[in-house]
Design a protein around this motif. Structure first.
Motif, PDB file in Angstrom:
ATOM      1  N   ARG A  12      25.416 127.833  -7.309  1.00 59.60           N
ATOM      2  CA  ARG A  12      26.583 128.520  -6.750  1.00 59.60           C
ATOM      3  C   ARG A  12      26.634 128.412  -5.224  1.00 59.60           C
ATOM      4  NH1 ARG A  12      24.344 131.739 -10.428  1.00 59.60           N
ATOM      5  NH2 ARG A  12      23.650 133.260  -8.932  1.00 59.60           N
ATOM      6  N   CYS A  13      26.199 127.256  -4.706  1.00 64.06           N
ATOM      7  CA  CYS A  13      26.208 126.961  -3.274  1.00 64.06           C
ATOM      8  C   CYS A  13      26.801 125.575  -3.074  1.00 64.06           C
ATOM      9  CB  CYS A  13      24.784 126.931  -2.698  1.00 64.06           C
ATOM     10  SG  CYS A  13      23.850 128.429  -2.883  1.00 64.06           S
ATOM     11  N   ARG A  14      27.100 125.260  -1.831  1.00 57.90           N
ATOM     12  CA  ARG A  14      27.566 123.912  -1.506  1.00 57.90           C
ATOM     13  C   ARG A  14      26.949 123.497  -0.178  1.00 57.90           C
ATOM     14  NH1 ARG A  14      31.242 127.632  -0.484  1.00 57.90           N
ATOM     15  NH2 ARG A  14      32.141 127.762   1.588  1.00 57.90           N
ATOM     16  N   VAL A  15      26.726 122.214   0.004  1.00 59.06           N
ATOM     17  CA  VAL A  15      26.226 121.679   1.270  1.00 59.06           C
ATOM     18  C   VAL A  15      27.441 121.402   2.144  1.00 59.06           C
ATOM     19  CG1 VAL A  15      24.981 119.806   2.384  1.00 59.06           C
ATOM     20  CG2 VAL A  15      24.180 120.694   0.185  1.00 59.06           C
ATOM     21  N   GLU A  16      27.407 121.908   3.382  1.00 65.28           N
ATOM     22  CA  GLU A  16      28.500 121.737   4.329  1.00 65.28           C
ATOM     23  C   GLU A  16      27.982 121.015   5.567  1.00 65.28           C
ATOM     24  OE1 GLU A  16      30.220 125.521   5.292  1.00 65.28           O
ATOM     25  OE2 GLU A  16      30.258 126.154   3.200  1.00 65.28           O
ATOM     26  N   THR A  17      28.821 120.180   6.145  1.00 64.57           N
ATOM     27  CA  THR A  17      28.486 119.508   7.395  1.00 64.57           C
ATOM     28  C   THR A  17      28.656 120.487   8.543  1.00 64.57           C
ATOM     29  OG1 THR A  17      29.245 117.405   6.510  1.00 64.57           O
ATOM     30  CG2 THR A  17      29.090 117.577   8.906  1.00 64.57           C
ATOM     31  N   SER A  18      27.672 120.513   9.464  1.00 64.26           N
ATOM     32  CA  SER A  18      27.756 121.391  10.631  1.00 64.26           C
ATOM     33  C   SER A  18      26.933 120.797  11.763  1.00 64.26           C
ATOM     34  CB  SER A  18      27.237 122.790  10.299  1.00 64.26           C
ATOM     35  OG  SER A  18      27.173 123.580  11.474  1.00 64.26           O
ATOM     36  N   THR A  19      27.580 120.544  12.876  1.00 62.22           N
ATOM     37  CA  THR A  19      26.844 120.027  14.034  1.00 62.22           C
ATOM     38  C   THR A  19      25.930 121.090  14.629  1.00 62.22           C
ATOM     39  OG1 THR A  19      28.680 120.586  15.508  1.00 62.22           O
ATOM     40  CG2 THR A  19      28.634 118.346  14.608  1.00 62.22           C
ATOM     41  N   ALA A  20      26.149 122.362  14.295  1.00 60.44           N
ATOM     42  CA  ALA A  20      25.307 123.446  14.809  1.00 60.44           C
ATOM     43  C   ALA A  20      24.003 123.591  14.028  1.00 60.44           C
ATOM     44  CB  ALA A  20      26.077 124.766  14.783  1.00 60.44           C
ATOM     45  N   ALA A  21      23.926 122.997  12.844  1.00 61.33           N
ATOM     46  CA  ALA A  21      22.755 123.146  11.984  1.00 61.33           C
ATOM     47  C   ALA A  21      21.763 122.019  12.210  1.00 61.33           C
ATOM     48  CB  ALA A  21      23.183 123.162  10.516  1.00 61.33           C
ATOM     49  N   GLN A  22      20.479 122.346  12.052  1.00 66.81           N
ATOM     50  CA  GLN A  22      19.444 121.322  12.143  1.00 66.81           C
ATOM     51  C   GLN A  22      19.687 120.295  11.045  1.00 66.81           C
ATOM     52  OE1 GLN A  22      15.440 122.741  11.607  1.00 66.81           O
ATOM     53  NE2 GLN A  22      14.546 120.845  12.280  1.00 66.81           N
ATOM     54  N   GLY A  23      19.678 119.034  11.377  1.00 68.00           N
ATOM     55  CA  GLY A  23      19.915 117.983  10.403  1.00 68.00           C
ATOM     56  C   GLY A  23      21.381 117.743  10.102  1.00 68.00           C
TER      57      GLY A  23
END
Length: 76
Positions: A12-23
């Motif tokens: 019940r989660c999704r991977v989101e792109t974020s320049t603020a996150a590590q990796g």
């Protein structure tokens, strides 16, 4: 070593792109009030004492919660 949440088994989660996150990616949950999700994995290193660093962004209304369990037990 480092394990990113997006590499864990997600429910019940999704991977989101974020320049603020590590990796460059983070795990997002829901978008509907009361939605919960889990990111679960198994540690395969030797037993011992480890430093665990967990970071999360709160949702825009400030009402998000996050919990952590080790061997099924809640950790403060």
């Amino acid at each position: 070593g480092t394990t990113q949440a997006e590499a864990l088994s997600l429910s019940r989660c999704r991977v989101e792109t974020s320049t603020a996150a590590q990796g460059g990616a983070l795990v997002g949950v829901g978008g509907v009030n009361g939605t919960t999700g889990t990111a679960q994995g198994t540690f395969s290193g030797p037993s011992g004492t480890y430093v665990l660093k967990v970071a999360y962004w709160d949702e825009n209304d400030g009402a998000a919660t996050m919990g952590l369990r080790v061997a099924g037990q809640p950790v403060d």
